[in-house]
Scaffold this motif. Structure first.
Motif, PDB file in Angstrom:
ATOM      1  N   SER A  10       0.840  -1.205   0.000  1.00  0.00           N
ATOM      2  CA  SER A  10       0.000   0.000   0.000  1.00  0.00           C
ATOM      3  C   SER A  10       0.867   1.244   0.000  1.00  0.00           C
ATOM      4  CB  SER A  10      -0.887   0.048   1.245  1.00  0.00           C
ATOM      5  OG  SER A  10      -1.517   1.322   1.311  1.00  0.00           O
ATOM      6  N   THR A  17      -3.065  -1.780   5.699  1.00  0.00           N
ATOM      7  CA  THR A  17      -2.084  -2.819   5.379  1.00  0.00           C
ATOM      8  C   THR A  17      -0.893  -2.718   6.324  1.00  0.00           C
ATOM      9  OG1 THR A  17      -2.753  -2.510   3.075  1.00  0.00           O
ATOM     10  CG2 THR A  17      -0.839  -3.898   3.455  1.00  0.00           C
ATOM     11  N   VAL A  85      -6.887  -4.215  -1.742  1.00  0.00           N
ATOM     12  CA  VAL A  85      -7.505  -4.399  -3.057  1.00  0.00           C
ATOM     13  C   VAL A  85      -7.642  -3.017  -3.695  1.00  0.00           C
ATOM     14  CG1 VAL A  85      -9.593  -5.089  -4.294  1.00  0.00           C
ATOM     15  CG2 VAL A  85      -8.776  -6.462  -2.354  1.00  0.00           C
ATOM     16  N   GLU A 126     -14.822  -3.284   0.516  1.00  0.00           N
ATOM     17  CA  GLU A 126     -16.046  -4.065   0.302  1.00  0.00           C
ATOM     18  C   GLU A 126     -16.005  -5.324   1.157  1.00  0.00           C
ATOM     19  OE1 GLU A 126     -16.846  -4.716  -3.948  1.00  0.00           O
ATOM     20  OE2 GLU A 126     -15.538  -3.013  -4.317  1.00  0.00           O
ATOM     21  N   VAL A 159     -12.771  -2.685   5.547  1.00  0.00           N
ATOM     22  CA  VAL A 159     -11.945  -1.608   6.093  1.00  0.00           C
ATOM     23  C   VAL A 159     -11.553  -0.653   4.966  1.00  0.00           C
ATOM     24  CG1 VAL A 159     -11.123  -2.816   8.136  1.00  0.00           C
ATOM     25  CG2 VAL A 159      -9.849  -3.092   6.022  1.00  0.00           C
ATOM     26  N   GLY A 160     -12.135   0.542   5.001  1.00  0.00           N
ATOM     27  CA  GLY A 160     -11.899   1.518   3.938  1.00  0.00           C
ATOM     28  C   GLY A 160     -11.018   2.666   4.375  1.00  0.00           C
TER      29      GLY A 160
HETATM   30  C1  LIG Z   1      -7.197   3.364  -6.035  1.00  0.00           C
HETATM   31  C2  LIG Z   1      -8.034   2.588  -5.049  1.00  0.00           C
HETATM   32  C3  LIG Z   1      -8.807   1.537  -5.516  1.00  0.00           C
HETATM   33  C4  LIG Z   1      -9.569   0.782  -4.622  1.00  0.00           C
HETATM   34  N1  LIG Z   1     -10.306  -0.254  -5.110  1.00  0.00           N
HETATM   35  C5  LIG Z   1     -11.049  -1.002  -4.242  1.00  0.00           C
HETATM   36  C6  LIG Z   1     -11.832  -2.089  -4.721  1.00  0.00           C
HETATM   37  O1  LIG Z   1     -11.876  -2.408  -5.907  1.00  0.00           O
HETATM   38  N2  LIG Z   1     -12.545  -2.801  -3.812  1.00  0.00           N
HETATM   39  C7  LIG Z   1     -12.514  -2.505  -2.470  1.00  0.00           C
HETATM   40  O2  LIG Z   1     -13.163  -3.198  -1.692  1.00  0.00           O
HETATM   41  N3  LIG Z   1     -11.772  -1.481  -1.990  1.00  0.00           N
HETATM   42  C8  LIG Z   1     -11.044  -0.727  -2.849  1.00  0.00           C
HETATM   43  N4  LIG Z   1     -10.289   0.310  -2.372  1.00  0.00           N
HETATM   44  C9  LIG Z   1     -10.269   0.558  -0.907  1.00  0.00           C
HETATM   45  C10 LIG Z   1      -9.024  -0.007  -0.230  1.00  0.00           C
HETATM   46  O3  LIG Z   1      -8.861  -1.384  -0.477  1.00  0.00           O
HETATM   47  C11 LIG Z   1      -9.161   0.219   1.279  1.00  0.00           C
HETATM   48  O4  LIG Z   1      -9.307   1.579   1.553  1.00  0.00           O
HETATM   49  C12 LIG Z   1      -7.985  -0.338   2.046  1.00  0.00           C
HETATM   50  O5  LIG Z   1      -8.278  -0.330   3.424  1.00  0.00           O
HETATM   51  C13 LIG Z   1      -6.729   0.490   1.809  1.00  0.00           C
HETATM   52  O6  LIG Z   1      -5.661  -0.071   2.545  1.00  0.00           O
HETATM   53  P1  LIG Z   1      -4.463   0.855   3.087  1.00  0.00           P
HETATM   54  O7  LIG Z   1      -5.042   1.698   4.181  1.00  0.00           O
HETATM   55  O8  LIG Z   1      -3.452  -0.081   3.562  1.00  0.00           O
HETATM   56  O9  LIG Z   1      -3.987   1.655   1.926  1.00  0.00           O
HETATM   57  C14 LIG Z   1      -9.553   1.097  -3.238  1.00  0.00           C
HETATM   58  C15 LIG Z   1      -8.782   2.179  -2.790  1.00  0.00           C
HETATM   59  C16 LIG Z   1      -8.056   2.927  -3.677  1.00  0.00           C
HETATM   60  C17 LIG Z   1      -7.236   4.108  -3.160  1.00  0.00           C
END
Ligand SMILES: Cc1cc2nc3c(=O)[nH]c(=O)nc-3n(C[C@H](O)[C@H](O)[C@H](O)COP(=O)(O)O)c2cc1C
Length: 184
Positions: A10, A17, A85, A126, A159-160
């Motif tokens: 990430s 992550t 993802v 998701e 987790v978003g």
């Molecule tokens: C460019 C981008 C694309 C993403 N695509 C998806 C997706 O297809 N499906 C999903 O469930 N989350 C998606 N997310 C959300 C991330 O998977 C989620 O925010 C995750 O917790 C991010 O992890 P991090 O905090 O380690 O970066 C996306 C986020 C970004 C920035």
């Protein structure tokens, strides 16, 4: 002492992550392993263009931070691949990193990863399995092709926002337990 190399795909510092991998590392260290964490977002890793210099016994032609990672990968006993993802796949950082494993797809270099234990950690916003399954399969198939041994997988859906994973103590505990398993 088990040598573990954890690779964070990430680009978001202190994100889900990072926090998940920190828990895996905590569990592994508590069980006696040495863990090094590498954040791909802090490195320059160019795309593999299939020049296949590495298949002809030459070093990889891309003079970037992967040059230092190849020996780290070879020296580790366990590799942890961690990615959120992004659009139903791994991040571009993680994909570029994996693409460079073409280096290990030669007769001479395959022995550097053959049989190496691996773990995969995936986070996503998701909650449907259809969203994370292709990412897990990407690792399952790639690592099997490389004759590596995918020992453990952890997926944390729902987790978003940055740090949201902290609201999921059970998942963090599972990550800690996974780390402890990897240390053995
Ligand atoms: C460019 C981008 C694309 C993403 N695509 C998806 C997706 O297809 N499906 C999903 O469930 N989350 C998606 N997310 C959300 C991330 O998977 C989620 O925010 C995750 O917790 C991010 O992890 P991090 O905090 O380690 O970066 C996306 C986020 C970004 C920035």
């Amino acid at each position: 002492m088990t040598q573990i190399l954890a690779v964070v795909g990430s680009p978001r510092q202190g994100g889900n992550t990072d926090l998940l991998v920190a828990k895996v590392a905590e569990g592994a260290r508590a069980a006696g392993a040495a863990v090094e964490t590498v954040r791909l977002g802090e490195l320059q890793i160019r795309e593999c263009d299939g020049c296949h210099a590495c298949w002809r016994g030459r070093p990889c032609s891309k003079d970037d931070d992967m040059q230092a990672l190849f020996p780290k990968i070879a020296a580790s006993e366990v590799l942890v691949f961690a990615t959120p993802v992004y659009w139903y796949g791994p991040t571009a950082l993680m994909k570029a990193f994996m693409d460079r494993f073409v280096y290990f797809n030669s007769e001479a270099n395959r022995r550097l990863v053959r049989g190496k234990r691996a773990a995969v950690a995936v986070v996503l916003e998701e909650t449907h399995e259809q969203t994370w399954r292709p990412v897990v399969e990407f690792f399952e198939r790639s690592l099997a092709y490389l004759e590596m041994n995918l020992a453990e997988t952890i997926v944390v859906p729902g987790v978003g926002s940055k740090g949201e994973i902290l609201k999921h103590p059970q998942q963090l505990e599972a990550a800690r337990a996974l780390g402890s398993q990897l240390a053995r």
